[in-house]
Structures are given as C-alpha cells and as structure tokens.
Motif scaffolding. Structure first.
Motif, PDB file in Angstrom:
ATOM      1  N   ASP A 182       4.236  11.582  -0.516  1.00 12.90           N
ATOM      2  CA  ASP A 182       4.405  10.159  -0.225  1.00 12.90           C
ATOM      3  C   ASP A 182       3.677   9.339  -1.273  1.00 12.90           C
ATOM      4  O   ASP A 182       2.619   9.747  -1.775  1.00 12.90           O
ATOM      5  CB  ASP A 182       3.869   9.822   1.165  1.00 12.90           C
ATOM      6  N   SER A 184       2.502   5.220  -2.772  1.00 12.67           N
ATOM      7  CA  SER A 184       2.266   3.809  -2.499  1.00 12.67           C
ATOM      8  C   SER A 184       1.599   3.209  -3.728  1.00 12.67           C
ATOM      9  O   SER A 184       1.429   3.891  -4.749  1.00 12.67           O
ATOM     10  CB  SER A 184       1.387   3.644  -1.254  1.00 12.67           C
ATOM     11  N   ASP A 186      -1.734   0.741  -5.351  1.00 14.56           N
ATOM     12  CA  ASP A 186      -3.022   0.107  -5.120  1.00 14.56           C
ATOM     13  C   ASP A 186      -2.956  -1.340  -5.601  1.00 14.56           C
ATOM     14  O   ASP A 186      -1.888  -1.832  -5.976  1.00 14.56           O
ATOM     15  CB  ASP A 186      -4.160   0.900  -5.762  1.00 14.56           C
ATOM     16  N   GLN A 189      -1.274  -2.190  -8.868  1.00 13.36           N
ATOM     17  CA  GLN A 189       0.124  -1.747  -8.965  1.00 13.36           C
ATOM     18  C   GLN A 189       0.223  -0.357  -9.579  1.00 13.36           C
ATOM     19  O   GLN A 189       1.230   0.003 -10.186  1.00 13.36           O
ATOM     20  CB  GLN A 189       0.992  -2.746  -9.749  1.00 13.36           C
ATOM     21  N   LEU A 210       7.659   0.365  -7.630  1.00 18.42           N
ATOM     22  CA  LEU A 210       7.964   1.166  -6.453  1.00 18.42           C
ATOM     23  C   LEU A 210       9.312   0.737  -5.888  1.00 18.42           C
ATOM     24  O   LEU A 210       9.507  -0.426  -5.504  1.00 18.42           O
ATOM     25  CB  LEU A 210       6.859   0.984  -5.410  1.00 18.42           C
ATOM     26  N   ASN A 212      10.977   2.640  -3.325  1.00 13.79           N
ATOM     27  CA  ASN A 212      10.693   2.902  -1.911  1.00 13.79           C
ATOM     28  C   ASN A 212       9.596   3.949  -1.872  1.00 13.79           C
ATOM     29  O   ASN A 212       8.986   4.230  -2.906  1.00 13.79           O
ATOM     30  CB  ASN A 212      11.966   3.357  -1.157  1.00 13.79           C
ATOM     31  N   ASN A 213       9.325   4.547  -0.706  1.00 12.54           N
ATOM     32  CA  ASN A 213       8.213   5.494  -0.646  1.00 12.54           C
ATOM     33  C   ASN A 213       8.566   6.879  -1.179  1.00 12.54           C
ATOM     34  O   ASN A 213       7.780   7.816  -1.043  1.00 12.54           O
ATOM     35  CB  ASN A 213       7.671   5.597   0.783  1.00 12.54           C
TER      36      ASN A 213
END
Length: 327
Positions: A182, A184, A186, A189, A210, A212-213
């Motif tokens: 997964d 994400s 910070d 970016q 990003l 999506n995840n």
C-alpha cells in the motif's frame, strides 16, 4: 570473489537454513546503513514478483548483477523459490555476450539494456537502478521478444515494490504496486510504502503523483529539487523534456547558486552543440516547460564523470563544464 562464487556461497547458506542476512542500503532513504533481513521476508518479496511476472519452475534466470547487493541477491532468491535454473555471470555492460541459452528472466540496469542487441532481450526483463532515458525508452518500446518492466524499490523494501510495463500493447505510463503493498504520500508529496512483509513503514525521498493507493507516477527525488525564485522545480521533469529533443548528447539538469533567484536551472551537456542547435533546443523547451523550468544557462563538458555503478557523477561533471566557446 567472482559473482558465481558469491551466488554459490549464498545458495549454500540458504540451503543450510540460515535465517538472517545482512544488506547495505544505497542511501536512497537516508545515510547508507547495514540492515538485517529474515529469509521469510525475502521469500515473501520474491513470491510477489514471481506471481506478478508469471515465473515458474524450469525457467532460466540470468544473474548479471552483483549478488552481494539487493538487486542481484533477490534474483537468486526468486530463482530458488520458483525453482528456476540460474546462469550467473559477472556484472558488465554486455551480460549476454557469451550466453547461448534462452533466457526467460533477467534483471538489468539501464546501461546493460542500452548495450544489448534487441534479439538478445527475451523473456521477462526488469530494469532498475537508475532512471530510463527517453532514448533508451524508445529502444525498449521496439523490443519484440521480451516483456520489459521498469522497477521501483530499494534495499529497505527488499528490491522492487512496483512495476511499470514499458513495451507492448499494455505499456503503462505509471507504476503499479505488487500485491500486499500500500502507498500514500507524506507532507512533502514523497512516497510512503507499507508492505505485509516489512516490519516498518518506509518513507522515501521520491516525489510522486499518486493516482490511487496502487498506482503512481515517479516525478523525481526530493534531494534534487531546485528552489528557483521560491518555486520548487523537479530536474527529472526537465531532463525528460530535454531527452525527447536531444538524443545525441548525454545531459542532466542541476541547480547553481544565483544571487537573485537562490538557485538557477542549468542544463549540462556532454560534447557541444552549434549555436543553431542550441537556439532550436531552447525554443522547443520554452514551449514545453514553464518559465521557471526552462534552463537559464547551458554548460558543456568534454566528457562526463561516472560513478562505479555507471551513473553520472553530477557534482564532478558540472565542475568540468563551461559555457559554449564563443559565448
């Protein structure tokens, strides 16, 4: 010790049930350090790649990266876990030179891909260790007998956690993470990675977009960001634009101190361009880039300096660079 001897030693330790192995990080997420990883973590990482690429028992894997480092080490682990046969050669610019057997799976760095002839590239090929230039990407798009993938990963993630298909009808312009991973962002970016086989979250210095995840586009390194007039500029974006226009000369983007701007964007080129070529290049870049991204100066170097891993040593190369004679 030869690469084959390194591989044989690792395989012996593996077959004897050794549980913990030491690896030295490259420093991509901070200061280089030694980390200890468990064989179960390496197996879990290997299985993700095996599943993603459809690797299976009886295939032949080419081991042409140093087995003492993560990329070469994980090639051996994948071969052991999948039951693939291994051909181990010394790392070099042309690992296919003396090989007669059909290769089903190989991990290469960009300069090895660049040196290979298209017929030599076969099976599933993963490419990492350095960004892929526009010129090399074009060559890869024309490869007919191999499925080529760019990789994203580091020692801390036990090799790659994401793949990007580079050729064929299903080529991608983004990375897609493997199962069990997964991602994400910070506050900078930069990419944050969580994987089911890693004990800790990995916070990278890689600036990404990003989607999506599970999918992202790599934009560049936070460490390389140029702050010019208060605007943060990614050198890698500019290098991509230059690479589309200038395929005859190696080049890179850097930031040099500037009294008013703080830093100014500089294009460093190996070799020389004529005044006409230089003007045409700059005119084309002005159409593609924002005014902050367009290089304010072009410097020329007779010959770039390279690191031991065949990457451009930017600081050493820019020290030898000068404006074009006559300017």
């Amino acid at each position: 010790m030869t690469n084959k001897e390194k591989a044989d030693l690792f395989c012996k330790e593996w077959s004897e049930g050794k549980e913990w192995f030491s690896l030295t990080t490259s420093g991509s997420t901070g200061t280089p350090k030694t980390i200890n990883v468990h064989r179960d973590q390496m197996i879990a990482s290997a299985k993700k790649t095996i599943k993603a690429l459809g690797l299976r028992e009886g295939m032949t894997a080419l081991i042409c990266l140093d087995v003492n480092f993560i990329a070469g080490r994980m090639m051996v682990v994948r071969s052991l876990v999948a039951g693939m046969k291994m051909i181990v050669v010394e790392p070099g610019s042309n690992p296919f030179g003396s090989i007669q057997s059909k290769i089903d799976f190989a991990a290469l760095v960009p300069y090895q891909v660049a040196a290979a002839r298209n017929p030599e590239l076969s099976g599933k090929i993963i490419i990492g260790g350095a960004p892929i230039s526009a010129e090399l990407h074009q060559k890869i798009k024309n490869v007919e007998h191999a499925s080529c993938y760019a990789t994203f990963g580091m020692t801390e993630t036990l090799s790659h956690i994401a793949l990007q298909k580079l050729n064929g009808y299903d080529a991608q312009d983004f990375f897609e993470v493997l199962d069990g991973v997964d991602i994400s962002l910070d506050e900078r970016q930069c990419l944050v990675i969580e994987a089911d086989y890693l004990k800790d979250v990995v916070i990278t210095n890689d600036v990404v977009e990003l989607i999506n995840n599970k999918q992202f586009r790599w934009l560049g390194r936070w460490d390389n960001v140029i702050n010019t007039g208060g605007i943060k500029v990614m050198p890698e974006k500019i290098e991509s634009a230059v690479g589309d226009l200038l395929i005859t000369n190696r080049n890179f983007i850097s930031g040099l101190p500037h009294e008013q701007l703080g830093q100014q964007v500089v294009l460093v080129i190996e070799g020389t361009l004529s005044r006409h070529e230089e003007e045409a290049l700059m005119a084309a870049l002005r159409k593609r880039l924002s005014k902050y991204e367009v290089p304010k100066q072009i410097l020329y170097s007779n010959e770039f300096v390279f690191t031991s891993t065949k990457k451009i040593n930017r600081s050493a190369s820019i020290n030898n660079a000068l404006p074009r004679p006559g300017l």
